[in-house]
Design a protein around this motif. Structure first.
Motif, short mmCIF file in Angstrom:
data_model
loop_
_atom_site.label_atom_id
_atom_site.label_comp_id
_atom_site.label_asym_id
_atom_site.label_seq_id
_atom_site.Cartn_x
_atom_site.Cartn_y
_atom_site.Cartn_z
N LEU A 1 -16.09 -32.84 -2.08
CA LEU A 1 -15.07 -33.57 -1.34
C LEU A 1 -14.93 -35.00 -1.86
N VAL B 1 -14.99 -18.14 1.30
CA VAL B 1 -14.19 -18.17 2.52
C VAL B 1 -14.09 -16.78 3.13
N VAL C 1 -26.30 -20.21 9.23
CA VAL C 1 -24.86 -20.36 9.08
C VAL C 1 -24.34 -19.43 7.99
N ILE D 1 -17.59 -14.24 10.75
CA ILE D 1 -17.01 -14.61 12.04
C ILE D 1 -16.59 -13.37 12.80
N LEU E 1 -10.07 -26.11 -0.28
CA LEU E 1 -10.85 -24.93 0.08
C LEU E 1 -12.23 -25.30 0.59
N SER E 2 -12.80 -26.35 0.02
CA SER E 2 -14.11 -26.80 0.50
C SER E 2 -14.03 -27.15 1.97
N CYS E 3 -12.95 -27.81 2.34
CA CYS E 3 -12.74 -28.13 3.75
C CYS E 3 -12.71 -26.86 4.58
N ARG E 4 -11.98 -25.88 4.10
CA ARG E 4 -11.90 -24.61 4.81
C ARG E 4 -13.29 -24.03 5.02
N VAL E 5 -14.10 -24.04 3.97
CA VAL E 5 -15.45 -23.49 4.09
C VAL E 5 -16.23 -24.22 5.17
N LEU E 6 -16.17 -25.53 5.14
CA LEU E 6 -16.92 -26.31 6.13
C LEU E 6 -16.44 -26.03 7.54
N VAL F 1 -20.81 -27.31 -1.43
CA VAL F 1 -19.42 -27.71 -1.65
C VAL F 1 -19.09 -29.08 -1.07
N THR G 1 -14.96 -23.34 8.63
CA THR G 1 -15.35 -21.99 9.03
C THR G 1 -16.82 -21.94 9.41
N GLU G 2 -17.62 -22.69 8.67
CA GLU G 2 -19.04 -22.69 8.99
C GLU G 2 -19.32 -23.36 10.34
N THR G 3 -18.56 -24.39 10.66
CA THR G 3 -18.71 -24.99 11.99
C THR G 3 -18.42 -23.94 13.05
N SER H 1 -21.00 -33.66 10.95
CA SER H 1 -20.19 -32.51 10.57
C SER H 1 -18.70 -32.84 10.68
N LEU I 1 -14.93 -20.03 -4.61
CA LEU I 1 -14.86 -20.54 -3.24
C LEU I 1 -14.03 -19.63 -2.35
N ARG J 1 -28.87 -24.51 10.39
CA ARG J 1 -28.81 -25.73 11.16
C ARG J 1 -30.03 -25.76 12.07
N THR K 1 -17.37 -15.71 4.69
CA THR K 1 -17.64 -16.42 5.94
C THR K 1 -16.77 -15.88 7.05
N PHE L 1 -25.55 -31.66 5.88
CA PHE L 1 -25.94 -31.46 7.27
C PHE L 1 -26.52 -30.09 7.51
N TYR L 2 -26.63 -29.30 6.44
CA TYR L 2 -27.32 -28.03 6.58
C TYR L 2 -28.65 -28.06 5.85
#
Lengths: 235, 235
Positions: free
Chosen positions: A93, A142, A78, A149, B138-143, A89, B145-147, B10, A138, A68, A145, A101-102
């Motif tokens: 959606l 997860v 990230v 964290i 899962l894609s949502c989860r990835v995003l 990914v 987590t990256e945030t 984001s 995926l 970012r 990632t 955005f990356y």
DNA sequence: CAAAAATCAGCAACCAGCCAGACAGGACTT
DNA sequence: AAGTCCTGTCTGGCTGGTTGCTGATTTTTG
């Protein structure tokens, strides 16, 4: 902060697992309408913030950095994606297309394949096993990632750096004559951008680790002599 | 550190998107062999590190905290899952079953559904659309987590806290009479465990934000008066 | 192929931010 | 009503960010 008892089990999402699905996925994606195999030179951009998100990528060789960029010019990392990682990914959606955005940059020379999200969707509908494999890919993302964290919540920079080095060993480590070499050319700045620190601090901490005999750095490649000993370096 | 120009984008992975797939997935998973709908009281454990990873979960109502417990007794939060989040993904990974390494606790009263990974796999093979939806989940989860990784790489705790509050607004925010209320009962300790800080620091920083008129705290629920103004609070 | 440019590593001095530890009063639970 | 958990505040001390400079290394360019 000390390492959790089950630290080793987080290696469950190791390279072995996704190498299997990754290999199979490659052949599948290669056959999709609009797919392509791309070679990207180190440092070249794969996509930019604001680009339309319409393709899904599978990294075959090398490393990709998702970052970012802030107005101030500062840049944070990230994710550092390894072989067999799925990325882009966002394009998966639901229907209405959005923008990236990356910033995705080839961190090493990269070999990757990509296909339009629409083709991928069709492929999944045609053969459910494709969806299953992508789901596993995926899931790996997860878990990776989440490990990152964990790394970032370590309070002192020393632990954070050590934890990050261990993650890199897992993802990019190759056996060396003595220990494991992280197969990436890492500048101190790059490390700082990944763990939320500064260049100067990384220089100092890596210096400490080197004088403690934990690692060696040769032309920007880090060799960890004993990852287990290093992980014990938490107090 | 200043916020990126594309900060608002984001939010693309907002609640709206996964509410759609989440709703449909619910009905599908409910029909699987061995599926169950579970109500879990606030503070109760959903799974422990070391438990066999054999079920996939879909969170319907409430929030679930994934955390790692260290030998020292310290605990860090890896994710705060919101409605419609898929979790327990480890069990989706290829055949050989592994053990959970996170602690999953109901952070609020939770309503969730779960099914054995094997049933899920079968369901995907039977109807590819199931795989597609889970992929989107899962894609949502990835995003998400990256945030969170972005949040954690902020160097000063003040930015980190603000960034975290904005994430919580996105995931758990409900409109209030003035501003947005984060619909979670958050102790300072809980926040500290999520952003890698200490209870005392969070107390001080929240105090600062309150005296600046950015937020209000009433019975552990935080109301942000103006998220946009708050996001400008970076220097 | 060598010179020029850019990037990178190492060091030092300064100082702010945050952690540790401790304690008191308040809020919630049962 | 007692006990537990949570918030608020203080002191000292140290980590790590900041700035600035130098020499080394790598990359680009003529």
């Amino acid at each position: 902060m000390s390492f959790p008892q089950t630290a080793s089990s987080s290696q469950a999402s190791g390279k072995v697992t996704d190498a299997i699905t990754g290999g199979t996925l490659t052949t599948i994606i290669r056959c999709l309408a609009g797919s392509s195999l791309d070679l990207v030179e180190r440092g070249k951009t794969i996509f930019l913030p604001g680009d339309p998100a319409e393709r899904v990528y599978l990294l075959r060789c090398g490393a990709v950095r998702l970052s970012r960029v802030y107005e101030s010019g500062e840049e944070i990392t990230v994710a550092l994606l390894r072989e067999n990682s799925l990325f882009g990914v966002l394009s998966l959606l639901t229907g209405h297309h959005s923008d990236r955005f990356y910033h995705a940059v080839a961190f090493t020379r990269v070999e990757m394949i990509s296909a339009p999200a629409a083709s991928v969707r069709q492929a999944i509908e045609a053969d459910a096993r494709v969806g299953l494999m992508m789901l596993q890919g995926l899931s790996c993302r997860v878990l990776q990632t989440e490990t990152m964290i964990e790394t970032l919540t370590h309070r002192d920079m020393s632990s954070r750096l050590v934890s990050f080095l261990l993650v890199l060993c897992r993802d990019f480590g190759i056996p060396a004559d003595q220990g494991i070499t992280i197969d990436l050319r890492l500048s101190h700045q790059a490390i700082a951008e990944a763990i939320g620190s500064t260049r100067v601090t990384i220089t100092r901490l890596l210096g400490d680790l080197r004088s403690e005999g934990m690692l060696r750095i040769d032309r920007k490649k880090i060799t960890i002599f004993d990852p287990v000993a290093l992980s014990r370096r938490f107090s």
